[in-house]
Design a protein around this motif. Sequence first.
Motif: not given
Length: 341
Positions: A287-298, A307-320
Amino acid sequence: MFFASDNTSGACPEVLAAINAANDGYARGYGADEIMARVTRHLREIFEAPEAVVHLVATGTAANSLALATLSQPWQGIFCHRHAHIAEDECGAPEFFTNGSKLVLVEGDHGKMTSDSLEAALATTQQGGVHGVQRGPVSITNVTEAGTVYTPTEIKALTARARYYGLSCHLDGARFANALAATGATAAEMTWKAGIDAVSFGGTKNGCMGVEAVVFFDPAKDWEFQLRRKRGGHLFSKNRFLAAQMEGYLEDGAWMRHAAHANDMAARLAVGLAQISHVAQWHPVQANMMFPEWAEGTHERLESAGAVYYRFPAPSGREAARLVTSWSTTAEDVDRFLAAF
């Protein structure tokens, strides 16, 4: 590049024009206005339910909580997904308005209950006789908090399980239009034809200033809901301004156009993210919502670009993150965001 939520966008032109028009002259209060009568007729047509009861409130929290209070008793459990909005984002409002009904959390991948996971929760409830929480309504969120979508067939499987135990079913439709746009289903197919008894029909997240409709397909629920809404402080004196928003939202199919656009922008964003090697999605983008995970520093790079969005907890070395598109998201917004990578 505002992807924090679809409720961060402004009100759409159709809604603003309708509010301005409603401001002219006088109208009866508390829902006795002519605009409200037209909205009721229009929603009955949309849902193919000529006897449906329609009432308006200003917030999704009020819509969900008052609807569930009308469907449940204080000694009952309300069955919902572990990550349902009513479980994680309502500050205990459903429990408050129901005078103590317990939320029974149901498992399921990607934000969705299944018939089997619901059965597991239902079968282990009401085992202690008078000492235990009794079974109450099932609440389904569509679009889910994971951004996934239930099809009418999936909803039918859940409501059939609920019916086996004699339970009613509520649909939290804060993003109801997005779910319809994603599946191609009609409002009737997604609700009463699939076994839903009451729906919170969202407007705020899709272009309204602040209005939600509560629709009951059983007219017998009308008076109790009216009393609960008044007692809970959610009966607007100048109801015409809620009704005007809903009328502008529904007029000429604006609600579905805006939802389809938001979904299209999310699809454009998801396609672009899929081309970036270090990006992965936690859930299917439906639909219109997603939860991407990407490399640290992004995060730093994207936010520095605006860009404005909500950060989410992610595994070490990653961001979500959680990214949400809206009726006013543009293709340029999406492309600028992707370019910031």
